[in-house]
Design a protein around this motif. Sequence first.
Motif, PDB file in Angstrom:
ATOM      1  N   PRO A 147       0.633  -1.185   0.431  1.00 26.47           N
ATOM      2  CA  PRO A 147       0.150   0.152  -0.483  1.00 26.47           C
ATOM      3  C   PRO A 147       1.070   1.445  -0.156  1.00 26.47           C
ATOM      4  O   PRO A 147       1.884   1.053   0.315  1.00 26.47           O
ATOM      5  CB  PRO A 147      -1.157  -0.442   1.075  1.00 26.47           C
ATOM      6  CG  PRO A 147      -1.029  -1.169   1.622  1.00 26.47           C
ATOM      7  CD  PRO A 147       0.228  -2.034   1.002  1.00 26.47           C
ATOM      8  N   LEU A 148       0.502   2.218  -0.305  1.00 21.76           N
ATOM      9  CA  LEU A 148       0.896   3.665  -0.632  1.00 21.76           C
ATOM     10  C   LEU A 148       0.864   4.321   1.074  1.00 21.76           C
ATOM     11  O   LEU A 148       1.662   4.990   1.126  1.00 21.76           O
ATOM     12  CB  LEU A 148      -0.125   4.659  -1.493  1.00 21.76           C
ATOM     13  CG  LEU A 148       0.292   5.801  -1.447  1.00 21.76           C
ATOM     14  CD1 LEU A 148       0.990   6.258  -2.634  1.00 21.76           C
ATOM     15  CD2 LEU A 148      -1.485   6.577  -2.007  1.00 21.76           C
ATOM     16  N   LEU A 149      -0.202   4.111   1.595  1.00 20.27           N
ATOM     17  CA  LEU A 149       0.039   4.719   2.753  1.00 20.27           C
ATOM     18  C   LEU A 149      -0.169   3.979   3.996  1.00 20.27           C
ATOM     19  O   LEU A 149       0.313   2.651   3.775  1.00 20.27           O
ATOM     20  CB  LEU A 149      -1.617   4.201   3.149  1.00 20.27           C
ATOM     21  CG  LEU A 149      -2.659   5.687   2.421  1.00 20.27           C
ATOM     22  CD1 LEU A 149      -4.310   6.525   2.587  1.00 20.27           C
ATOM     23  CD2 LEU A 149      -1.722   7.463   1.962  1.00 20.27           C
ATOM     24  N   ILE A 150       0.817   4.555   4.777  1.00 16.25           N
ATOM     25  CA  ILE A 150       1.807   4.118   6.022  1.00 16.25           C
ATOM     26  C   ILE A 150       1.462   4.244   7.399  1.00 16.25           C
ATOM     27  O   ILE A 150       1.543   5.975   8.115  1.00 16.25           O
ATOM     28  CB  ILE A 150       3.387   3.687   5.753  1.00 16.25           C
ATOM     29  CG1 ILE A 150       3.472   3.960   4.648  1.00 16.25           C
ATOM     30  CG2 ILE A 150       3.825   2.901   6.730  1.00 16.25           C
ATOM     31  CD1 ILE A 150       5.702   3.894   4.140  1.00 16.25           C
ATOM     32  N   VAL A 173      -1.467  12.150   5.383  1.00 17.48           N
ATOM     33  CA  VAL A 173      -3.108  12.207   5.185  1.00 17.48           C
ATOM     34  C   VAL A 173      -3.137  12.519   6.334  1.00 17.48           C
ATOM     35  O   VAL A 173      -3.128  11.391   7.533  1.00 17.48           O
ATOM     36  CB  VAL A 173      -3.504  10.945   4.183  1.00 17.48           C
ATOM     37  CG1 VAL A 173      -5.262  11.035   4.240  1.00 17.48           C
ATOM     38  CG2 VAL A 173      -3.077  10.179   2.859  1.00 17.48           C
ATOM     39  N   THR A 174      -3.983  13.321   6.496  1.00 18.74           N
ATOM     40  CA  THR A 174      -4.762  13.441   8.246  1.00 18.74           C
ATOM     41  C   THR A 174      -5.924  13.601   7.876  1.00 18.74           C
ATOM     42  O   THR A 174      -6.636  13.180   9.350  1.00 18.74           O
ATOM     43  CB  THR A 174      -4.095  14.764   8.737  1.00 18.74           C
ATOM     44  OG1 THR A 174      -4.505  16.207   7.357  1.00 18.74           O
ATOM     45  CG2 THR A 174      -3.294  15.091   8.862  1.00 18.74           C
ATOM     46  N   ALA A 204       1.588   8.113   6.651  1.00 20.23           N
ATOM     47  CA  ALA A 204       1.658   9.017   5.721  1.00 20.23           C
ATOM     48  C   ALA A 204       2.108   8.360   4.394  1.00 20.23           C
ATOM     49  O   ALA A 204       1.467   6.841   4.197  1.00 20.23           O
ATOM     50  CB  ALA A 204       3.847   8.127   6.637  1.00 20.23           C
ATOM     51  N   ILE A 205       2.182   8.989   3.264  1.00 22.29           N
ATOM     52  CA  ILE A 205       2.700   9.019   1.826  1.00 22.29           C
ATOM     53  C   ILE A 205       3.883   8.156   1.903  1.00 22.29           C
ATOM     54  O   ILE A 205       4.911   8.767   1.787  1.00 22.29           O
ATOM     55  CB  ILE A 205       2.497   9.613   0.267  1.00 22.29           C
ATOM     56  CG1 ILE A 205       0.030  10.368   1.442  1.00 22.29           C
ATOM     57  CG2 ILE A 205       1.827   9.634  -0.582  1.00 22.29           C
ATOM     58  CD1 ILE A 205       0.253  11.316   0.128  1.00 22.29           C
ATOM     59  N   ILE A 236       6.502  -0.765   5.119  1.00 25.57           N
ATOM     60  CA  ILE A 236       4.904  -0.906   5.417  1.00 25.57           C
ATOM     61  C   ILE A 236       5.270  -2.830   4.570  1.00 25.57           C
ATOM     62  O   ILE A 236       4.647  -3.420   5.009  1.00 25.57           O
ATOM     63  CB  ILE A 236       4.085  -0.632   4.633  1.00 25.57           C
ATOM     64  CG1 ILE A 236       2.656  -0.842   4.007  1.00 25.57           C
ATOM     65  CG2 ILE A 236       4.767  -0.040   2.972  1.00 25.57           C
ATOM     66  CD1 ILE A 236       1.689  -0.920   5.311  1.00 25.57           C
ATOM     67  N   MET A 237       6.075  -2.577   4.079  1.00 23.56           N
ATOM     68  CA  MET A 237       6.599  -3.996   4.201  1.00 23.56           C
ATOM     69  C   MET A 237       7.490  -4.658   5.249  1.00 23.56           C
ATOM     70  O   MET A 237       6.917  -6.067   5.330  1.00 23.56           O
ATOM     71  CB  MET A 237       7.658  -4.362   2.567  1.00 23.56           C
ATOM     72  CG  MET A 237       6.950  -3.694   1.534  1.00 23.56           C
ATOM     73  SD  MET A 237       7.769  -3.278   0.305  1.00 23.56           S
ATOM     74  CE  MET A 237       8.445  -4.791  -0.351  1.00 23.56           C
TER      75      MET A 237
END
Length: 479
Positions: free
Chosen positions: A72-75, A97-98, A110-111, A118-119
């Motif tokens: 995913p893009l978001l963390i 992203v809030t 986070a982006i 994330i991995m």
Amino acid sequence: MAKETKEGITVSKEKDFSEWYTQVVTKSDLADYSPVSGCMIFKPYAYAIWEKIVATVDKKIKKMGVQNAYFPLLIPEKLLNKEKEHVEGFSPEVAWVTHTGKSKLEERLAIRPTSETIMYEAYARWIRSWRDLPLRLNQFNSVIRWEFKNPVLFLRTREFLWNEGHTAFATKKEAEKECTDILNTYYDVLKDLLALHSVKGKKTEKEKFAGAEYTISTELFMPHGRAIQGPDAHHDGQNFAKAFGIEFLDEKEKKQHVWQNTWAISTRVIGILIAAHGDDKGLVLPPNIAPNQIVIVPIIFKKEGEKVLKKAKELVKQLKEHNVILDDRDYSPGWKYNEWELKGVPLRIEIGPNDLKKKQVIIVRRDTGKKEIVKENKVKEVVHKLLEDMQKNLYKQSEKIFTSKKTKAATMSALQKVIKQKKFAEVHWCGETTCEETIKDKTEGAKILNIPFEQPKKVSNCVCCKKQGKHQVIVAKSY
Ligand SMILES: [Zn+2]
């Protein structure tokens, strides 16, 4: 026929590099700006170049045993914070992203500035035993790092495309071998595909990737005297494994942490490609990376027009493997020549009524501008030879940019002079970070690029503190 000439590049590369660079990128139809500062649009011509890089890297790493995946893009913030050095290295550049709609998120996201965190949360769940290793995953994606310096298309953008490989091994030895193999793979891509010379070496402690045990990199050199870092590979040791709890039971049922690497090549190399090879007429693309290797421009007059066009179409068929463009648009030949020169197509084939009678064509090389009259039955053979020769010639020129500007400097004042002259300084260094910082301060920001793997037998005194040096390094201003 339209008579206007296409507007070409209006400044010289040597006199005003940054204006030249911008004009080449935009006028050759590679890229455009976007409403978000620092984020760029990759137009089809640039994206075709990136696709070739991706295809080549993809093939090579799969052969080595790496598999592709997508994360995913978001963390979540708590994941990003897990490895201390890593989060410190990246936190100023992270975009968050809030909110969703009007409501605030409980935990901001986070982006991804890179995907370790994330991995590795997943790796910690997936890896249980030595039988699960090695785990070697890669993803082709984009990341966002909120740069505060002036953006430059391809070279410094807030969003860029790359591959990120993240691998885990049972032993340090295996991990380190992969790290070297990957750097060599990137070096070959630069050399064989992009005709770019680079210097392989180890980054200094100060310049290594945040969270890595060490970083090895390729460093490239631009004609206006600036260096730029190319693709790199990081050996992370067990840093992330400890932070994320990535453990396995070895063959003796003993619990161990995995050994990890991360590695990447990004769209930055397209900027390096443009800067290194382009000239005052525009882009110059090495044949192996050019989306189209040949453009055929038929010289069409009313009477003989159809015959010429028929011949040109035959040639397109004959040269199919080179992804030929047949430019039969209603513009003057001169207009077309300028356009394709601007776009850096390696070879141009001209064919007119006169050539038709003589059973010949004219072939023009983009790198040297040399014209050659070639008999029809020899075209295929000559084209092959010219493309091969051009690829080699461009690599040699890229190597020459480096060798012709590389100058030894034994003292700080000599070093300052070399940097002022926009050259690359070869100096000896004691290995201490304090000296590395002093070098940067006294040269208005020039820095040690990497510690090249190729070292001289004997190293003299440090250019800064005069103590016995440990390494020979290259100091240059860089992007
Ligand atoms: Zn020193």
